[in-house]
Design a protein around this motif. Structure first.
Motif, mmCIF file in Angstrom:
data_model
loop_
_atom_site.group_PDB
_atom_site.id
_atom_site.type_symbol
_atom_site.label_atom_id
_atom_site.label_comp_id
_atom_site.label_asym_id
_atom_site.label_seq_id
_atom_site.Cartn_x
_atom_site.Cartn_y
_atom_site.Cartn_z
ATOM 1 N N MET A 1 38.429 -40.727 -16.032
ATOM 2 C CA MET A 1 38.727 -40.642 -14.617
ATOM 3 C C MET A 1 37.487 -41.046 -13.825
ATOM 4 O O MET A 1 36.389 -40.640 -14.146
ATOM 5 C CB MET A 1 39.139 -39.225 -14.261
ATOM 6 N N THR A 2 37.718 -41.818 -12.843
ATOM 7 C CA THR A 2 36.618 -42.295 -12.014
ATOM 8 C C THR A 2 36.931 -41.991 -10.564
ATOM 9 O O THR A 2 38.046 -42.212 -10.098
ATOM 10 C CB THR A 2 36.433 -43.812 -12.192
ATOM 11 N N LEU A 3 35.946 -41.503 -9.884
ATOM 12 C CA LEU A 3 36.105 -41.210 -8.467
ATOM 13 C C LEU A 3 36.270 -42.519 -7.705
ATOM 14 O O LEU A 3 35.477 -43.445 -7.890
ATOM 15 C CB LEU A 3 34.853 -40.466 -7.981
ATOM 16 N N PRO A 4 37.295 -42.621 -6.861
ATOM 17 C CA PRO A 4 37.452 -43.842 -6.061
ATOM 18 C C PRO A 4 36.228 -44.025 -5.156
ATOM 19 O O PRO A 4 35.537 -43.062 -4.819
ATOM 20 C CB PRO A 4 38.701 -43.562 -5.220
ATOM 21 N N PRO A 5 35.976 -45.241 -4.732
ATOM 22 C CA PRO A 5 34.837 -45.484 -3.834
ATOM 23 C C PRO A 5 34.910 -44.599 -2.594
ATOM 24 O O PRO A 5 35.979 -44.428 -1.993
ATOM 25 C CB PRO A 5 34.980 -46.961 -3.461
ATOM 26 N N ILE A 6 33.788 -44.047 -2.211
ATOM 27 C CA ILE A 6 33.733 -43.119 -1.077
ATOM 28 C C ILE A 6 34.243 -43.758 0.212
ATOM 29 O O ILE A 6 34.808 -43.084 1.070
ATOM 30 C CB ILE A 6 32.317 -42.535 -0.904
ATOM 31 N N GLU A 7 34.075 -45.056 0.336
ATOM 32 C CA GLU A 7 34.547 -45.758 1.535
ATOM 33 C C GLU A 7 36.064 -45.637 1.701
ATOM 34 O O GLU A 7 36.575 -45.770 2.809
ATOM 35 C CB GLU A 7 34.172 -47.244 1.477
ATOM 36 N N GLU A 8 36.782 -45.376 0.630
ATOM 37 C CA GLU A 8 38.241 -45.265 0.684
ATOM 38 C C GLU A 8 38.710 -43.901 1.174
ATOM 39 O O GLU A 8 39.853 -43.777 1.608
ATOM 40 C CB GLU A 8 38.841 -45.525 -0.695
ATOM 41 N N TRP A 9 37.888 -42.884 1.076
ATOM 42 C CA TRP A 9 38.388 -41.545 1.387
ATOM 43 C C TRP A 9 37.524 -40.725 2.337
ATOM 44 O O TRP A 9 38.020 -39.814 2.978
ATOM 45 C CB TRP A 9 38.630 -40.740 0.109
ATOM 46 N N TRP A 10 36.259 -41.028 2.482
ATOM 47 C CA TRP A 10 35.381 -40.174 3.277
ATOM 48 C C TRP A 10 35.892 -39.962 4.702
ATOM 49 O O TRP A 10 35.940 -38.832 5.188
ATOM 50 C CB TRP A 10 33.953 -40.731 3.305
ATOM 51 N N SER A 11 36.265 -41.011 5.382
ATOM 52 C CA SER A 11 36.668 -40.895 6.795
ATOM 53 C C SER A 11 37.945 -40.084 6.976
ATOM 54 O O SER A 11 38.215 -39.606 8.070
ATOM 55 C CB SER A 11 36.834 -42.281 7.418
ATOM 56 N N ARG A 12 38.704 -39.887 5.906
ATOM 57 C CA ARG A 12 39.977 -39.169 6.008
ATOM 58 C C ARG A 12 39.909 -37.736 5.498
ATOM 59 O O ARG A 12 40.895 -37.005 5.589
ATOM 60 C CB ARG A 12 41.055 -39.962 5.271
ATOM 61 N N LEU A 13 38.755 -37.322 4.977
ATOM 62 C CA LEU A 13 38.603 -35.935 4.526
ATOM 63 C C LEU A 13 38.620 -34.984 5.718
ATOM 64 O O LEU A 13 38.172 -35.328 6.804
ATOM 65 C CB LEU A 13 37.275 -35.733 3.799
ATOM 66 N N SER A 14 39.086 -33.768 5.471
ATOM 67 C CA SER A 14 39.051 -32.737 6.508
ATOM 68 C C SER A 14 37.606 -32.341 6.774
ATOM 69 O O SER A 14 36.726 -32.541 5.931
ATOM 70 C CB SER A 14 39.834 -31.511 6.035
ATOM 71 N N PRO A 15 37.341 -31.776 7.941
ATOM 72 C CA PRO A 15 35.977 -31.318 8.242
ATOM 73 C C PRO A 15 35.449 -30.327 7.198
ATOM 74 O O PRO A 15 34.282 -30.391 6.824
ATOM 75 C CB PRO A 15 36.108 -30.672 9.620
ATOM 76 N N ARG A 56 26.333 -39.507 -1.410
ATOM 77 C CA ARG A 56 25.908 -38.474 -0.447
ATOM 78 C C ARG A 56 25.184 -39.122 0.734
ATOM 79 O O ARG A 56 25.370 -38.728 1.878
ATOM 80 C CB ARG A 56 25.012 -37.442 -1.106
ATOM 81 N N LYS A 57 24.373 -40.120 0.442
ATOM 82 C CA LYS A 57 23.666 -40.839 1.508
ATOM 83 C C LYS A 57 24.684 -41.516 2.433
ATOM 84 O O LYS A 57 24.553 -41.473 3.655
ATOM 85 C CB LYS A 57 22.712 -41.863 0.902
ATOM 86 N N TYR A 58 25.702 -42.146 1.855
ATOM 87 C CA TYR A 58 26.764 -42.774 2.636
ATOM 88 C C TYR A 58 27.449 -41.714 3.505
ATOM 89 O O TYR A 58 27.676 -41.933 4.702
ATOM 90 C CB TYR A 58 27.792 -43.432 1.706
ATOM 91 N N ALA A 59 27.780 -40.567 2.897
ATOM 92 C CA ALA A 59 28.477 -39.500 3.618
ATOM 93 C C ALA A 59 27.646 -39.028 4.812
ATOM 94 O O ALA A 59 28.174 -38.864 5.915
ATOM 95 C CB ALA A 59 28.772 -38.346 2.674
ATOM 96 N N ARG A 60 26.362 -38.823 4.594
ATOM 97 C CA ARG A 60 25.499 -38.370 5.696
ATOM 98 C C ARG A 60 25.426 -39.414 6.813
ATOM 99 O O ARG A 60 25.415 -39.067 7.984
ATOM 100 C CB ARG A 60 24.106 -38.054 5.170
ATOM 101 N N ALA A 61 25.394 -40.666 6.432
ATOM 102 C CA ALA A 61 25.312 -41.740 7.424
ATOM 103 C C ALA A 61 26.616 -41.919 8.188
ATOM 104 O O ALA A 61 26.611 -42.486 9.292
ATOM 105 C CB ALA A 61 24.922 -43.051 6.746
ATOM 106 N N HIS A 62 27.712 -41.461 7.628
ATOM 107 C CA HIS A 62 29.029 -41.662 8.240
ATOM 108 C C HIS A 62 29.677 -40.345 8.639
ATOM 109 O O HIS A 62 30.890 -40.179 8.592
ATOM 110 C CB HIS A 62 29.946 -42.431 7.285
ATOM 111 N N THR A 63 28.854 -39.411 9.064
ATOM 112 C CA THR A 63 29.337 -38.118 9.547
ATOM 113 C C THR A 63 29.188 -38.098 11.053
ATOM 114 O O THR A 63 28.129 -38.452 11.574
ATOM 115 C CB THR A 63 28.543 -36.971 8.889
ATOM 116 N N ASP A 64 30.232 -37.683 11.724
ATOM 117 C CA ASP A 64 30.262 -37.707 13.191
ATOM 118 C C ASP A 64 29.095 -36.973 13.828
ATOM 119 O O ASP A 64 28.531 -37.432 14.812
ATOM 120 C CB ASP A 64 31.562 -37.104 13.715
#
Length: 67
Positions: A1-15, A56-64
């Motif tokens: 099992m491989t985690l899908p690319p973060i770009e596909e799901w990060w923006s749609r995760l709940s807070p 994680r770096k991507y997530a931090r950069a793309h957090t409101d």
């Protein structure tokens, strides 16, 4: 099992799921986060899936609020 690319799901995760990813003590994703990713992408996300430092770096950069 491989985690899908973060770009596909990060923006749609709940807070709450985003907060869990950003502040979790482990690189392993918790059950609620894995379930949300599964619902968003349709991918099978295993119990031992981890998030990389790069993601994680991507997530931090793309957090409101700039966390």
């Amino acid at each position: 099992m491989t985690l899908p690319p973060i770009e596909e799901w990060w923006s749609r995760l709940s807070p709450d799921a985003r907060q869990s990813v950003l502040t979790g003590d482990s690189h392993h994703l918790d059950e609620t986060v894995r379930e949300e990713i599964r619902e968003i992408t349709g991918a099978v996300v295993g119990m031992i899936e981890t998030i990389s430092a790069k993601d994680r770096k991507y997530a931090r950069a793309h957090t409101d609020d700039g966390e």
